[in-house]
Design a protein around this motif. Structure first.
Motif, PDB file in Angstrom:
ATOM      1  N   ASP A 125      12.331 -31.271  27.156  1.00 48.89           N
ATOM      2  CA  ASP A 125      13.314 -31.532  26.116  1.00 48.89           C
ATOM      3  C   ASP A 125      13.427 -30.335  25.168  1.00 48.89           C
ATOM      4  N   LYS A 126      14.669 -29.907  24.908  1.00 49.16           N
ATOM      5  CA  LYS A 126      14.915 -28.745  24.032  1.00 49.16           C
ATOM      6  C   LYS A 126      14.400 -28.977  22.612  1.00 49.16           C
ATOM      7  N   LYS A 127      14.441 -30.228  22.125  1.00 49.77           N
ATOM      8  CA  LYS A 127      13.967 -30.508  20.771  1.00 49.77           C
ATOM      9  C   LYS A 127      12.465 -30.271  20.656  1.00 49.77           C
ATOM     10  N   ILE A 128      11.735 -30.623  21.687  1.00 50.23           N
ATOM     11  CA  ILE A 128      10.284 -30.388  21.681  1.00 50.23           C
ATOM     12  C   ILE A 128      10.003 -28.896  21.712  1.00 50.23           C
ATOM     13  N   ILE A 129      10.743 -28.172  22.529  1.00 49.63           N
ATOM     14  CA  ILE A 129      10.559 -26.719  22.605  1.00 49.63           C
ATOM     15  C   ILE A 129      10.897 -26.071  21.269  1.00 49.63           C
ATOM     16  N   ARG A 130      12.010 -26.508  20.643  1.00 44.14           N
ATOM     17  CA  ARG A 130      12.390 -25.950  19.341  1.00 44.14           C
ATOM     18  C   ARG A 130      11.308 -26.207  18.299  1.00 44.14           C
ATOM     19  N   SER A 131      10.752 -27.401  18.287  1.00 49.36           N
ATOM     20  CA  SER A 131       9.681 -27.718  17.332  1.00 49.36           C
ATOM     21  C   SER A 131       8.469 -26.824  17.560  1.00 49.36           C
ATOM     22  N   ALA A 132       8.125 -26.602  18.813  1.00 46.63           N
ATOM     23  CA  ALA A 132       6.997 -25.724  19.131  1.00 46.63           C
ATOM     24  C   ALA A 132       7.291 -24.288  18.704  1.00 46.63           C
ATOM     25  N   VAL A 133       8.526 -23.849  18.903  1.00 43.71           N
ATOM     26  CA  VAL A 133       8.913 -22.490  18.512  1.00 43.71           C
ATOM     27  C   VAL A 133       8.886 -22.341  16.991  1.00 43.71           C
ATOM     28  N   VAL A 134       9.331 -23.371  16.265  1.00 43.68           N
ATOM     29  CA  VAL A 134       9.273 -23.344  14.798  1.00 43.68           C
ATOM     30  C   VAL A 134       7.827 -23.181  14.346  1.00 43.68           C
ATOM     31  N   ALA A 135       6.918 -23.966  14.928  1.00 45.03           N
ATOM     32  CA  ALA A 135       5.502 -23.864  14.567  1.00 45.03           C
ATOM     33  C   ALA A 135       4.935 -22.499  14.949  1.00 45.03           C
ATOM     34  N   PHE A 136       5.333 -21.984  16.104  1.00 47.85           N
ATOM     35  CA  PHE A 136       4.856 -20.674  16.557  1.00 47.85           C
ATOM     36  C   PHE A 136       5.292 -19.566  15.602  1.00 47.85           C
ATOM     37  N   PHE A 137       6.584 -19.564  15.232  1.00 47.56           N
ATOM     38  CA  PHE A 137       7.069 -18.535  14.313  1.00 47.56           C
ATOM     39  C   PHE A 137       6.441 -18.677  12.927  1.00 47.56           C
ATOM     40  N   ALA A 138       6.215 -19.908  12.483  1.00 47.80           N
ATOM     41  CA  ALA A 138       5.535 -20.112  11.199  1.00 47.80           C
ATOM     42  C   ALA A 138       4.124 -19.534  11.259  1.00 47.80           C
ATOM     43  N   ALA A 139       3.446 -19.704  12.382  1.00 45.96           N
ATOM     44  CA  ALA A 139       2.093 -19.149  12.544  1.00 45.96           C
ATOM     45  C   ALA A 139       2.121 -17.621  12.545  1.00 45.96           C
ATOM     46  N   ILE A 140       3.138 -17.044  13.160  1.00 40.82           N
ATOM     47  CA  ILE A 140       3.249 -15.577  13.155  1.00 40.82           C
ATOM     48  C   ILE A 140       3.468 -15.070  11.737  1.00 40.82           C
ATOM     49  N   ILE A 141       4.341 -15.748  10.983  1.00 43.55           N
ATOM     50  CA  ILE A 141       4.572 -15.336   9.597  1.00 43.55           C
ATOM     51  C   ILE A 141       3.275 -15.442   8.802  1.00 43.55           C
ATOM     52  N   CYS A 142       2.525 -16.519   9.018  1.00 37.48           N
ATOM     53  CA  CYS A 142       1.226 -16.681   8.335  1.00 37.48           C
ATOM     54  C   CYS A 142       0.283 -15.541   8.693  1.00 37.48           C
ATOM     55  N   ALA A 143       0.254 -15.167   9.971  1.00 40.43           N
ATOM     56  CA  ALA A 143      -0.654 -14.104  10.411  1.00 40.43           C
ATOM     57  C   ALA A 143      -0.323 -12.759   9.783  1.00 40.43           C
ATOM     58  N   THR A 144       0.941 -12.554   9.429  1.00 38.16           N
ATOM     59  CA  THR A 144       1.318 -11.266   8.834  1.00 38.16           C
ATOM     60  C   THR A 144       0.848 -11.122   7.399  1.00 38.16           C
ATOM     61  N   SER A 145       0.244 -12.167   6.839  1.00 41.41           N
ATOM     62  CA  SER A 145      -0.259 -12.062   5.464  1.00 41.41           C
ATOM     63  C   SER A 145      -1.386 -11.035   5.360  1.00 41.41           C
ATOM     64  N   PHE A 146      -1.997 -10.717   6.475  1.00 45.13           N
ATOM     65  CA  PHE A 146      -3.108  -9.769   6.461  1.00 45.13           C
ATOM     66  C   PHE A 146      -2.634  -8.322   6.469  1.00 45.13           C
ATOM     67  N   PHE A 147      -1.357  -8.098   6.726  1.00 45.11           N
ATOM     68  CA  PHE A 147      -0.810  -6.753   6.749  1.00 45.11           C
ATOM     69  C   PHE A 147      -0.186  -6.459   5.397  1.00 45.11           C
ATOM     70  N   ARG A 148      -0.887  -5.680   4.612  1.00 45.32           N
ATOM     71  CA  ARG A 148      -0.439  -5.390   3.242  1.00 45.32           C
ATOM     72  C   ARG A 148      -0.901  -3.995   2.849  1.00 45.32           C
ATOM     73  N   ILE A 149       0.017  -3.224   2.296  1.00 46.82           N
ATOM     74  CA  ILE A 149      -0.333  -1.902   1.775  1.00 46.82           C
ATOM     75  C   ILE A 149      -0.335  -2.019   0.262  1.00 46.82           C
ATOM     76  N   PRO A 150      -1.508  -1.905  -0.370  1.00 43.32           N
ATOM     77  CA  PRO A 150      -1.553  -2.060  -1.828  1.00 43.32           C
ATOM     78  C   PRO A 150      -0.872  -0.894  -2.544  1.00 43.32           C
ATOM     79  N   ILE A 151      -0.140  -1.232  -3.586  1.00 45.44           N
ATOM     80  CA  ILE A 151       0.518  -0.243  -4.440  1.00 45.44           C
ATOM     81  C   ILE A 151      -0.027  -0.463  -5.852  1.00 45.44           C
ATOM     82  N   PRO A 152      -0.607   0.569  -6.469  1.00 44.87           N
ATOM     83  CA  PRO A 152      -1.144   0.382  -7.818  1.00 44.87           C
ATOM     84  C   PRO A 152      -0.075  -0.125  -8.790  1.00 44.87           C
ATOM     85  N   GLY A 153      -0.435  -1.146  -9.541  1.00 44.22           N
ATOM     86  CA  GLY A 153       0.463  -1.708 -10.534  1.00 44.22           C
ATOM     87  C   GLY A 153       1.336  -2.850 -10.027  1.00 44.22           C
ATOM     88  N   LEU A 154       1.356  -3.061  -8.708  1.00 48.17           N
ATOM     89  CA  LEU A 154       2.136  -4.158  -8.142  1.00 48.17           C
ATOM     90  C   LEU A 154       1.204  -5.144  -7.452  1.00 48.17           C
TER      91      LEU A 154
END
Length: 194
Positions: A2-31
Motif C-alpha cells: 500500500d502506497k500510504k504505508i510506504i509514504r508513512s515509512a518514508v516520512v519517518a525515514f526522512f524525519a530520522a535523516i533530518i534528526c541525524a544531521t543535528s550532529f553536523f554543525r560548524i560553530p561560529i563565535p557569537g552565534l
C-alpha cells in the motif's frame, strides 16, 4: 504494498535523516546555532516529497524535538529551544518546508527528463523555502531585541547578525539541494505516487 504505508515509512525515514544531521554543525563565535545543514535537509525533504507530504517529515522532526529529544542542532531539545532568540529558526523549518513543498508540487516520473521549466520551478521552490526559513526568526529578533534597540534597530540587527552572514552559505546549500532534488524527485514519484 500500500502506497500510504510506504509514504508513512518514508516520512519517518526522512524525519530520522533530518534528526541525524543535528550532529553536523560548524560553530561560529557569537552565534548560538552556527552553520547547520538541518535547514537544507528540511527543504530537500520538502521538495523531494512535494506538497503537504514534503512538510510532514519536518513537522515530525519538530514535534520530536519539542517533546524533548535532542534532535536540534548542537544536541538541543525540549520546548525551551523556542524561548531564545534562535527559536524562530525551528519554527521556520516547518514554514520553509511547507513553502518549498507546495511550490515544487507532487513529483512525477516525467521529471526523469530534466527540463528548463521543471528546473526553474524546483529552483524557485528551494530558494523560496530557504528564505521562508527566516520569516519567523525576524519576529523572534524583534521580540527579544526591540526593548533595547527599538523595532528598526532589531530588524537591522537581524539583517547584520543573522541574515547577511548566512546568505552565501544558504545560497550554496540551496544550489546543492536543487541538484539533489532534480535527481531524487523522479525516484520518489515512481515509488510513492505512481
Amino acid at each position: 504494498m500500500d502506497k500510504k504505508i510506504i509514504r508513512s515509512a518514508v516520512v519517518a525515514f526522512f524525519a530520522a535523516i533530518i534528526c541525524a544531521t543535528s550532529f553536523f554543525r560548524i560553530p561560529i563565535p557569537g552565534l548560538v546555532s552556527g552553520i547547520v545543514i538541518q535547514n537544507a535537509m528540511c527543504i530537500l525533504t520538502a521538495v523531494v516529497l512535494g506538497g503537504i507530504w514534503g512538510a510532514a517529515p519536518v513537522a515530525l522532526f519538530f514535534f520530536v524535538g519539542i517533546i524533548g529529544l535532542p534532535v536540534f542542532s548542537g544536541g538541543q531539545g525540549g520546548f525551551q529551544v523556542l524561548m531564545n532568540i534562535n527559536g524562530g529558526y525551528r519554527i521556520g523549518w516547518i514554514v520553509g518546508a511547507l513553502v518549498a513543498g507546495l511550490i515544487s508540487g507532487i513529483p512525477t516520473v516525467e521529471e526523469k527528463h530534466i527540463s528548463a521549466k521543471n528546473t526553474v520551478r524546483i529552483t524557485i521552490a528551494v530558494f523560496a523555502g530557504m528564505l521562508a526559513l527566516y520569516l519567523p526568526e525576524i519576529f523572534y529578533v524583534i521580540v527579544f531585541k526591540s526593548s533595547e534597540m527599538g523595532v528598526s534597530g532589531a530588524i537591522k540587527f537581524f539583517v547584520t547578525a543573522f541574515f547577511a552572514p548566512f546568505l552565501m552559505v544558504d545560497f550554496i546549500k540551496a544550489v546543492i539541494v536543487v541538484i539533489l532534488a532534480l535527481k531524487l524527485r523522479p525516484v520518489t514519484a515512481q515509488y510513492l505516487y505512481d
